[in-house]
Each structure stands twice: as C-alpha cells, then as structure tokens.
Design a protein around this motif. Structure first.
Motif, PDB file in Angstrom:
ATOM      1  N   TYR A  53       0.861  -1.179   0.000  1.00  0.00           N
ATOM      2  CA  TYR A  53       0.000   0.000   0.000  1.00  0.00           C
ATOM      3  C   TYR A  53       0.895   1.225   0.000  1.00  0.00           C
ATOM      4  O   TYR A  53       1.781   1.366   0.836  1.00  0.00           O
ATOM      5  N   ASP A  54       0.677   2.116  -0.957  1.00  0.00           N
ATOM      6  CA  ASP A  54       1.441   3.355  -1.062  1.00  0.00           C
ATOM      7  C   ASP A  54       0.534   4.504  -0.655  1.00  0.00           C
ATOM      8  O   ASP A  54      -0.351   4.906  -1.395  1.00  0.00           O
ATOM      9  N   ASN A  55       0.747   5.020   0.546  1.00  0.00           N
ATOM     10  CA  ASN A  55      -0.026   6.153   1.050  1.00  0.00           C
ATOM     11  C   ASN A  55       0.757   7.400   0.696  1.00  0.00           C
ATOM     12  O   ASN A  55       1.649   7.818   1.419  1.00  0.00           O
ATOM     13  N   SER A  56       0.430   8.001  -0.446  1.00  0.00           N
ATOM     14  CA  SER A  56       1.242   9.099  -0.965  1.00  0.00           C
ATOM     15  C   SER A  56       1.143  10.377  -0.148  1.00  0.00           C
ATOM     16  O   SER A  56       2.003  11.247  -0.271  1.00  0.00           O
ATOM     17  N   THR A  57       0.116  10.529   0.691  1.00  0.00           N
ATOM     18  CA  THR A  57       0.013  11.752   1.485  1.00  0.00           C
ATOM     19  C   THR A  57       1.210  11.899   2.417  1.00  0.00           C
ATOM     20  O   THR A  57       1.926  12.869   2.343  1.00  0.00           O
ATOM     21  N   PRO A  58       1.489  10.923   3.310  1.00  0.00           N
ATOM     22  CA  PRO A  58       2.696  11.060   4.115  1.00  0.00           C
ATOM     23  C   PRO A  58       3.924  10.425   3.470  1.00  0.00           C
ATOM     24  O   PRO A  58       4.997  10.443   4.030  1.00  0.00           O
ATOM     25  N   GLY A  59       3.761   9.802   2.303  1.00  0.00           N
ATOM     26  CA  GLY A  59       4.895   9.181   1.625  1.00  0.00           C
ATOM     27  C   GLY A  59       5.325   7.874   2.241  1.00  0.00           C
ATOM     28  O   GLY A  59       6.501   7.561   2.301  1.00  0.00           O
TER      29      GLY A  59
END
Length: 71
Positions: A53-59
C-alpha cells in the motif's frame, strides 16, 4: 525521481531528478498469494488483495496484507 515522486522521462535531465530510483520494483510480499504480492495499491489498504500500500500523502509504503498493515 523528484521529491514529489515524479519519474524522469526518457531523455530527461538527471540533474532535475536528484532522488533514486532506489527500488526498481517492489519485492513480493510473502503474506499475499501469487503475483498480487508485488503489486501496489494506492487507493486503500486492500485487505491483502495486493502486496503493498502506497499512502502518498505522508509518503509511506507498507505491506497491505491484513496482518502487517501499519496503523
């Protein structure tokens, strides 16, 4: 790559893309069956449907399987 995660296009200026690539492909998450173990989901944790899972908000990139999700 750049800090905003954009990837240098073919023929791009490497001086404009100072980061990476550090990981050319995701390794297989051994807790997810089959080819999905190396796939990345950017929309939700996926409940183990995909390996990462890539949570791009916090990187943050983390395992997407149910037993190893970050909280």
């Amino acid at each position: 790559t750049k800090a905003d995660r954009s990837v240098m296009p073919g023929g791009g200026d490497p001086g404009q893309y100072p980061y990476g690539p550090y990981l050319l492909e995701f390794p297989i998450n051994p807790f997810v069956d089959g080819a999905a173990g190396s796939q990345v989901d950017t929309t939700s944790l996926g409940g183990g449907v995909k390996g990462w899972y890539d949570n791009s908000t916090p990187g943050q990139v983390a395992p997407a399987d149910v037993g190893h999700q970050y909280r």
